[in-house]
Design a protein around this motif. Structure first.
Motif, PDB file in Angstrom:
ATOM      1  N   PHE A  66      25.429  39.652  16.767  1.00  0.00           N
ATOM      2  CA  PHE A  66      26.052  40.192  17.981  1.00  0.00           C
ATOM      3  C   PHE A  66      27.461  39.625  18.089  1.00  0.00           C
ATOM      4  O   PHE A  66      27.632  38.397  18.081  1.00  0.00           O
ATOM      5  CB  PHE A  66      25.283  39.778  19.247  1.00  0.00           C
ATOM      6  CG  PHE A  66      23.864  40.275  19.329  1.00  0.00           C
ATOM      7  CD1 PHE A  66      23.415  41.339  18.576  1.00  0.00           C
ATOM      8  CD2 PHE A  66      22.977  39.653  20.205  1.00  0.00           C
ATOM      9  CE1 PHE A  66      22.109  41.781  18.671  1.00  0.00           C
ATOM     10  CE2 PHE A  66      21.665  40.087  20.314  1.00  0.00           C
ATOM     11  CZ  PHE A  66      21.228  41.155  19.536  1.00  0.00           C
ATOM     12  N   GLN A  67      28.464  40.482  18.240  1.00  0.00           N
ATOM     13  CA  GLN A  67      29.811  39.980  18.460  1.00  0.00           C
ATOM     14  C   GLN A  67      29.988  39.476  19.889  1.00  0.00           C
ATOM     15  O   GLN A  67      30.877  38.688  20.184  1.00  0.00           O
ATOM     16  CB  GLN A  67      30.844  41.066  18.164  1.00  0.00           C
ATOM     17  CG  GLN A  67      32.285  40.600  18.226  1.00  0.00           C
ATOM     18  CD  GLN A  67      32.577  39.458  17.271  1.00  0.00           C
ATOM     19  OE1 GLN A  67      32.714  39.653  16.076  1.00  0.00           O
ATOM     20  NE2 GLN A  67      32.670  38.244  17.794  1.00  0.00           N
ATOM     21  N   PHE A  68      29.119  39.887  20.792  1.00  0.00           N
ATOM     22  CA  PHE A  68      29.175  39.495  22.198  1.00  0.00           C
ATOM     23  C   PHE A  68      28.191  38.354  22.478  1.00  0.00           C
ATOM     24  O   PHE A  68      27.482  37.893  21.578  1.00  0.00           O
ATOM     25  CB  PHE A  68      28.849  40.701  23.086  1.00  0.00           C
ATOM     26  CG  PHE A  68      27.513  41.320  22.788  1.00  0.00           C
ATOM     27  CD1 PHE A  68      26.362  40.917  23.437  1.00  0.00           C
ATOM     28  CD2 PHE A  68      27.408  42.323  21.832  1.00  0.00           C
ATOM     29  CE1 PHE A  68      25.127  41.479  23.157  1.00  0.00           C
ATOM     30  CE2 PHE A  68      26.179  42.904  21.539  1.00  0.00           C
ATOM     31  CZ  PHE A  68      25.039  42.479  22.198  1.00  0.00           C
ATOM     32  N   HIS A  69      28.147  37.914  23.744  1.00  0.00           N
ATOM     33  CA  HIS A  69      27.297  36.785  24.139  1.00  0.00           C
ATOM     34  C   HIS A  69      26.132  37.272  25.003  1.00  0.00           C
ATOM     35  O   HIS A  69      26.296  37.485  26.211  1.00  0.00           O
ATOM     36  CB  HIS A  69      28.121  35.749  24.912  1.00  0.00           C
ATOM     37  CG  HIS A  69      29.086  34.997  24.060  1.00  0.00           C
ATOM     38  ND1 HIS A  69      28.762  33.827  23.430  1.00  0.00           N
ATOM     39  CD2 HIS A  69      30.367  35.282  23.716  1.00  0.00           C
ATOM     40  CE1 HIS A  69      29.808  33.404  22.732  1.00  0.00           C
ATOM     41  NE2 HIS A  69      30.793  34.265  22.881  1.00  0.00           N
ATOM     42  N   PRO A  70      24.944  37.415  24.435  1.00  0.00           N
ATOM     43  CA  PRO A  70      23.796  37.859  25.237  1.00  0.00           C
ATOM     44  C   PRO A  70      23.279  36.785  26.182  1.00  0.00           C
ATOM     45  O   PRO A  70      22.539  37.081  27.118  1.00  0.00           O
ATOM     46  CB  PRO A  70      22.739  38.197  24.170  1.00  0.00           C
ATOM     47  CG  PRO A  70      23.059  37.277  23.036  1.00  0.00           C
ATOM     48  CD  PRO A  70      24.561  37.185  23.025  1.00  0.00           C
TER      49      PRO A  70
END
Length: 510
Positions: A166-170
């Motif tokens: 994931f390039q984002f922060h879950p």
């Protein structure tokens, strides 16, 4: 009891413990390990899976933290988050480069191929980005599952090897469906089973405290806040009367706080001694304006006062503190993280302490401590108190601390909190307080020009203190509070409201 964990691999992210905490919320045991010992940790712990954290480095830099590449041949599922995604792509033959358009904050994620990782999740939703690099070419065997405007490979996967990125922060609350994404990885990809409850933590921590303390005595740095109160009740359960609680009045408390704290602590059955050291603290803070210096002075003075009191307790070897993980990470207690500010629990301590620290909540967040408090039977009115910093009002007075300004701030803060409770806002808010600014502002009162002090009000929503957003009050409420403060607190001529989020700001002003 040995539990199979999900291992969270620390690459220097300030959110690394937040990831581990999210996994524990799913009922699965998690531990944090460092990237350069990962291979040994995997072989010793037999984890369900690995989660690579974010981090401040670039994978293509000379000193980038990169794990032993043999881990990819062990058959263990891996999820990479932000920098962690880039580590996977880079080490397996992909290309990572500096992005022409950096992404910070909210972004719209669009799923272009369905997969187990998106089970029960819509095709478009908001995520939280924080990166300057991007994956430009995928490794062999990987495919893109989702994109954003500035990330052509926002979610990547090699499903047959059970590798995801994931390039984002879950892990942050700003990402919609973050918990569901992590659950899909932990349960759907890793096949993990529930093996962790907060009750287990209490049982194991009581045992650990007994083993650590032995026959020694512990003195507690009780502030009356949630952290130190719950910690003291927990240690009291472990060692009974060998706990000695001291409440230090450093002269930097809120209005009526000393009396309220003493009443609450005695009602819990804790052995308590109140020590008035306000003159000593205020004398040492005289002329000091720098916030870091204030924190260090207060931290050192706290320890000296406790050491003095400890001399009267035979067998005292430990000092109990309610240090939480956000305190540690902001003081750079996690290897690789940037220092934000020193907390009195973890910074400014003398090199030669006469007492050893006991910090049972060092790896927990505030809401987890509140859950422990409920299980220990602590009343909800104590557990619901807003966080209050150890240095007290000293870091809410920007500039030198003196008795006159403390009195002004106490009254303004008391009005704010009183109105929050009266209007039903207090329990919806993570933390709220007033700050006295080091400026004066021109005004008019009764046709006379005034040049008075400025009060800033701060109220934020959060679940863990690592990220926070400002609370949207009705304008009528803010107007009412402003009028009360200006009319009732002599010396204040202007009130402002802080609308900064964390990040980029911190919750406290200093």
């Amino acid at each position: 009891m040995k539990r199979r964990p999900v291992l969270v691999v620390n690459f220097g992210s300030q959110y690394v413990q937040l990831i581990a905490r999210r996994i524990r919320e799913l009922g699965v045991y998690s531990e944090i390990v460092h990237w350069d010992t990962l291979l040994e940790e995997i072989r010793g712990k037999e984890p369900y899976g690995l989660i690579f954290s974010g981090g401040p480095a670039s994978v293509y830099s000379e000193d980038a933290p990169l794990p032993d590449p043999n881990i990819y041949d062990l058959g263990v599922p891996i999820l990479g988050i932000c920098y962690g995604l880039q580590v996977i792509a880079y080490q397996l033959g992909g290309k990572v480069e500096k992005s022409d358009h950096q992404e910070y904050g909210r972004a719209r994620l669009r799923v272009i191929k369905r997969d187990t990782i998106f089970e029960g999740i819509p095709d478009e939703f908001d995520v939280w980005m924080s990166h300057a690099d991007k994956v430009s070419d995928l490794p062999e065997g990987f495919e893109t599952l989702a994109i954003s405007d500035n990330s052509p490979h926002a979610v990547i996967a090699s499903s047959d090897r059970r590798f995801y990125g994931f390039q984002f922060h879950p892990e942050v609350v700003h990402t919609a469906y973050g918990k569901e994404l992590l659950a899909n990885f932990v349960y759907g990809v890793c096949g993990a089973h529930r093996n962790w409850e907060m009750g287990d933590f209490i049982e194991e921590k009581v045992k650990e405290i007994r083993e650590t303390v032995g026959d020694a005595h512990v003195i507690a740095a009780l502030s009356g806040g949630v952290d130190s109160t719950v910690a003291s009740v927990l240690v009291h359960r472990a060692i009974g009367d060998r706990l000695h609680c001291f409440f230090i009045d450093h002269g930097l408390l809120r209005l009526g706080e000393r009396e309220e704290v003493e009443k609450n602590l005695r009602a819990l059955g804790l052995p308590l001694k109140v020590v008035d050291a306000s003159d000593l603290f205020l004398e040492r803070l005289k002329g000091v304006e720098d916030p870091e210096e204030k924190r260090k002075i207060i931290g050192n003075t706290f320890i000296k006062v406790f050491e003095r009191e400890a001399r009267n307790v035979e067998g005292a070897e430990f000092l109990l503190q309610g240090t939480l993980y956000p305190d540690v990470v902001e003081s750079a207690g996690i290897k690789g993280s940037a220092k934000i500010k020193t907390h009195h629990n973890v910074g400014g301590l003398p090199e030669k302490m006469h007492l050893k620290l006991l910090e049972p909540f060092r790896e927990l967040f505030k809401d987890e401590v509140r859950e422990i408090g409920k299980l220990l039977g602590i009343p909800t009115d104590i557990l619901g108190r807003h966080p209050f910093p150890g240095p007290g009002l000293a870091i809410r007075i920007l500039g030198e601390v003196n008795r006159e300004d403390l009195e002004v701030l106490r009254k303004a803060d008391s009005i704010f909190i009183e109105e929050l409770k009266r209007n039903g806002f207090y329990d919806r808010i993570w933390q709220a307080f007033a700050v006295l600014l080091p400026i004066r502002s021109v005004g008019v009162m009764g046709d006379v020009r005034t040049y008075e002090k400025v009060i800033a009000l701060r109220a934020v929503e959060s679940t863990d203190g690592m990220t926070a957003d400002w609370y949207r009050f009705p304008y009528d409420f803010l107007d009412h509070v402003m009028r009360r403060i200006i009319n009732e607190v002599r010396g204040v001529g202007r009130v402002v409201y802080d609308v900064s989020s964390k990040p980029p700001s911190t919750i406290e002003w200093e």
